[in-house]
Structures are given as C-alpha cells and as structure tokens.
Design an enzyme around this catalytic site. Sequence first.
Site, PDB file in Angstrom:
ATOM      1  CG  ASP A 195      -2.193   0.806   0.993  1.00 54.19           C
ATOM      2  OD1 ASP A 195      -3.237   0.513   1.594  1.00 54.19           O
ATOM      3  OD2 ASP A 195      -2.124   1.766   0.188  1.00 54.19           O
ATOM      4  CD  GLU A 236      -6.891   5.441   2.907  1.00 49.60           C
ATOM      5  OE1 GLU A 236      -6.692   5.754   1.730  1.00 49.60           O
ATOM      6  OE2 GLU A 236      -5.983   5.045   3.644  1.00 49.60           O
TER       7      GLU A 236
HETATM    8  C1  GLC Z   1      -4.424   4.301   0.015  1.00 48.63           C
HETATM    9  C2  GLC Z   1      -5.319   3.117   0.281  1.00 48.63           C
HETATM   10  C3  GLC Z   1      -5.365   2.132  -0.857  1.00 48.63           C
HETATM   11  C4  GLC Z   1      -5.094   2.821  -2.177  1.00 48.63           C
HETATM   12  C5  GLC Z   1      -3.694   3.379  -2.137  1.00 48.63           C
HETATM   13  C6  GLC Z   1      -3.351   4.172  -3.411  1.00 48.63           C
HETATM   14  O1  GLC Z   1      -3.819   4.731   1.200  1.00 48.63           O
HETATM   15  O2  GLC Z   1      -5.111   2.385   1.481  1.00 48.63           O
HETATM   16  O3  GLC Z   1      -6.662   1.526  -0.835  1.00 48.63           O
HETATM   17  O4  GLC Z   1      -5.207   1.889  -3.247  1.00 48.63           O
HETATM   18  O5  GLC Z   1      -3.455   4.208  -0.999  1.00 48.63           O
HETATM   19  O6  GLC Z   1      -4.143   5.313  -3.504  1.00 48.63           O
END
Ligand code: GLC
Length: 608
Positions: free
Chosen positions: A302, A495
């Site tokens: 991530d 988030e």
């Molecule tokens: C974010 C998320 C993830 C996403 C990534 C790229 O923090 O946790 O779901 O795909 O970063 O944006």
Amino acid sequence: MGLGRGLAIGTLAVGLLVTSETPALAGNGPAYKDSWRPVKVRVADLLGRMSLDDKLGQMMQAERLGVKSPADVTTGRLGSLLSGGSSQPTPNTPVTWADMYDGFQKAALATPLGIPLVYGVDAVHGHNGVYGATVFPHNIGLGASRDPRLVQKIGRATAEEVSGTGIDWDFAPCLCVARNDRWGRTYESFGEVPQLATEMSTVITGLQGTRLDQPGSVMATAKHYVGDGGTTGGVNEGNTEISEQELRAVHLPPFKAAVDRGVGSVMISYSSWNGVKMHAGSYLINDVLKKELGFKGIVVSDYNGVDKIDGKTGFTPEEVEASINAGIDMVMVPYNWQTFIDTLRTLVQQGRVPLSRIDDANRRILTKKFELGLFEHPLTDRRFLKTIGSKDHRDLALQAVRESQVLLKNDHHVLPLLKHGKIFVAGKNADDMGNQSGGWTVGWQGTSGPVIPGTTILQGIRSSSSKVTYAKDGTGIDQSYDVAVAVVGETPYAETKGDRPQGMGLDDTDLATLQKLKDSGVPTVVVLVSGRPLDIAAQVGDWAGLVESWLPGSEGAGVADVLFGDYNPTGKLPVTWMRSAGQQPINVGDGRPALFPFGYGLHYSRHW
Ligand code: GLC
C-alpha cells in the site's frame, strides 16, 4: 516435399517445442519483443537481459507527483506509476489524463530495454478521479443489491472508462469484510460476511475481461490483504486480533475467490494480524497467498506501506528487507523511490535479500505487462474516451442506485410518494453531488458541493413531481404539505478520517432539520445518505418512512425512482444495523438484538 515446405514444417516444429527453458532463437530482434512467443519465454528472455538496476526499478511504483519529469521514469527505469486519490492532472479531463499517461509511457519506452510501465489508480466506484466519469454506488450499496451480474457489468464499464485515459491498473475491488461499522472504510466493503465479497468478486471479471490484453481490460487488485476490516475497535490500519481459524473463515475467502478468478494483483493491508504488520507478513503472503492459494500475480504494497512497518516515518533497511522477503513484489513508494532502490541494492549485495526474490518479483511484474499487451500496445486506446460518462454507463449506474436502496420503514404506506402530492424536501444531502458520492470522488477524501456532473437526489425528485418545495434546513414546512422528505446523513471521508471511535449518530445539522419537520406534524420520510449504518434508534420512531441510500454516486435519480415506486425496492442490508454504537461490532450470528438485522429490506405491497 519441397525444401520450402519442409523448412516451414521444421520451423513450425521447432516453434512448437519452444518452452520457457528454450534459449531465444535468433530472429529479427530480441525474443521478448516477439508477440507470438509464449509469455514465459518472453519473460525469461527479457529477465536475462536485465541488470540489477533494471530489476530494482521494475519493482518501484512512484506517485506521478514523485517524479520531477517523465525523464525520471527513464533514468530510474521505473516499472510503475500511480495517481493517488487526489493526484489528478490539470485540467482534469479524460484527454489530459490520456496525454499524461502517454507522456510517461513514452519515457518508459525510452529505457534501454524499452519495458513499458504500468499505471495504477483507485477507480473504486467508477473512474472516480476523472471529472465527468460515471460514478457508481460505493461497494456497500452494491452489496445491498445482491446482484453479482450487475457488479460485473459495473466492472466492465469502469474498465472501459479507465482504459480511455490510458490507465491499465485499477486498485480495486476492496474485498474487505467490514466487521465493525466504526471503521472509516466500511463503505468500501460489500458487507460484513465473506460471502458478499466473494459473490461480488465478479467485478474482477468485469475489469479484466476474459483476457488482460483485450481492448478495454485493465488489471484488477484484490485489496487489502488480509483482515483490514477486522481490526479491534474498527480502527483503520489497526490490529486484527483473531485466531487463524477466524481469519481463514471470515477474511480470506474473498481473496481465494479473487485468485481463482485470475486477479492480476493483490494489495497488502496496512493493518496487522495479532501484532504482525501485514507488510512484513511472510507467512500470510508467501505461504498462504502465493503457495497455498497459488497466486501468480503481483503483490503490491500500500501507499508508503513499508514505511509503516515500524510505526515511524520513513523506511529503514530492516523494513525494506522484511517487506521484500515477505513476498512484496512491487513497492508503492510515492516519493523516495531512489532511496528505496539504493537500499534494496545494498541488501541484495549483502545477501540479505536473495537475487532469486528479486527475479521472482520481476517475473511476476513482467508477466502481467506481457499479458496486458503493453509491449504491443503501450499507449492509450483512445477509442474508449467516448465511453467516459456515456449514457449507457450512466444508465447502468442508475440501475445500480435503484437496486442498492434499502427500504427499512414504511408506516401506513407513506411510500411510494404520490407524484401529484405536495412534497417538502429538506436535508443537507438532498442537493449535494459530493455528499451523495462520498470519498474517493475527484479527490481522496471527496468533498461536499457540485464536485462532479450528474443528478442529485433532489433533481431526481423534482423530475418526478411538479409540486416540490426544497429548503435545506426545513424552513417553511407547514401542514399544507402531504409529506416531507429529509435527505440527511454523512459528509465525505476516506480511510482513517472516517473512523468513528465515539458516537455514530446524526450530526447537529440533521437533527435540527429533523426537529423542524417533526414539529410541523407532517409525516416524514428519511433518506439516509451514509457509508454505513448510523445510530438512529432515538429518532427513527418519529419517522414514517426510512430508506438507506448508502453513497449512490452521480445518478441520484435512482433514489427518486424508488421513492415514487418507479422501482419497487429490492435492496437488503449487507450489514447488521445496530441499536446503539455501544453494540459495535455487531454482526449476523451474534445473537444480539439489532435495530434492523442483516438481510433486512422491505418492498412495496402490490396494491399501493
Ligand atoms: C491508500 C489506500 C489504498 C489505495 C492506495 C493508493 O492509502 O489504502 O486503498 O489503493 O493508498 O491510492
């Protein structure tokens, strides 16, 4: 038999014998560039030509804002770029996206081996980063639809719109199983049981098509592996403290379904399992995902996920070593990708990260790039530009909105509304595209206001009735009205900003509006626009009707279709509705009294 024919048969025979072990035969150019060769052969040939720095660069996924210019892609030999949730080109139009993508891709093709890059975005409810794209209901509403075929079509429509901007990798679907509605990402889940995420994994087939290289297909991502929706207290990026038996029963099945569907990538969760950060989780990644489930695609971290292993800012050699050896193949390292490359190079030279691990990661990455057809068709397929925000896609989204609405209360058949009735509409979410779309909408966190084109819920109501009065705060309501409709609920978030460790009730603005309507004595139908159940037990008794609308996206008219009975509601709760926030987590099978149980949903009786 003529020589020519004999030679042809001979060549054919040799061609048929070509395997991944067969050294590349002399041809016009390097074997990896021959599209007719098996992917395994092309990967082996290309890998054999790559330097260590070529290989390390392939494993980096930088934020597009993390490269000073496309030239960095060439010099860094970067394998991938991404646009994070708020990383859109200016102006934000489909063509500027396509031009941006092509610019970066040409820089990748300018590297010595000409390896195309793969570019990722979070198209989690349509191509939501692009202004003008169709914005579908968020996953929790699709879970309420109980319609896997519809969800597959949404995947296809999304893939077409993403393809029209050149992008070839979608960080979706989230196959999380949301066990605690306090979690800020509950709306990204299809529901609280693994069966829903498993059933809705059809979206992967929609996104990827039958072949990754067919026009309009993009690579999907099953995320976030594993257990992100099961953290203690519903804390985002928290600690999932459950037995392996429960992890395997509740959180793993959707990922098995995704792997069985051939998902191209899996993104690792920020969360921990019993105190072990998933980004350093060798057992669950190497042994369970790659060996036991047989996942052959790309495991991607991530965003700055490696940095978060020790809970401190930045990454250390120890974190890099742990994450790569745990099985992460591509690292989403938005800005400090050069430092990551340098650190990883040293670790390889020290023998702390075996070269075989680097080669395995590269085989996985290159395999997907060949399967995507990027070596043959690296630039945007602009035929799909016209699909972006198209009527067909908006009609599909409208149907998804209809099917996602859940009718929870309907006293005295207050619903469906009469089109000739005198209707008063109130509420902060009645006429707000941003609020009805939620997070991940032309911005990571989303925002209130006219952020995207589309139809608000109020506009939908107005198109069904000519006797509509609207006042956001309810001012002006009186006994002359037959019914009041209050569209209330949440404002956008994403988030951790969406975590609700304290109360989960309506905000003061909504409570004040509802009080005005209650004081008037006019029967009130509440439409709740929210990413999760809210704590409404103290107010629901005042309401004649209640529809949970979730986060419907750009086609708000679908809500009105249900309110007026042009679509008889079929939605069913994908999550248990608490009696109070203190009950969280509360899930089907708990045996505890819910306000509305999992699977609950009313419909209109025939004789209205
Ligand atoms: C974010 C998320 C993830 C996403 C990534 C790229 O923090 O946790 O779901 O795909 O970063 O944006």
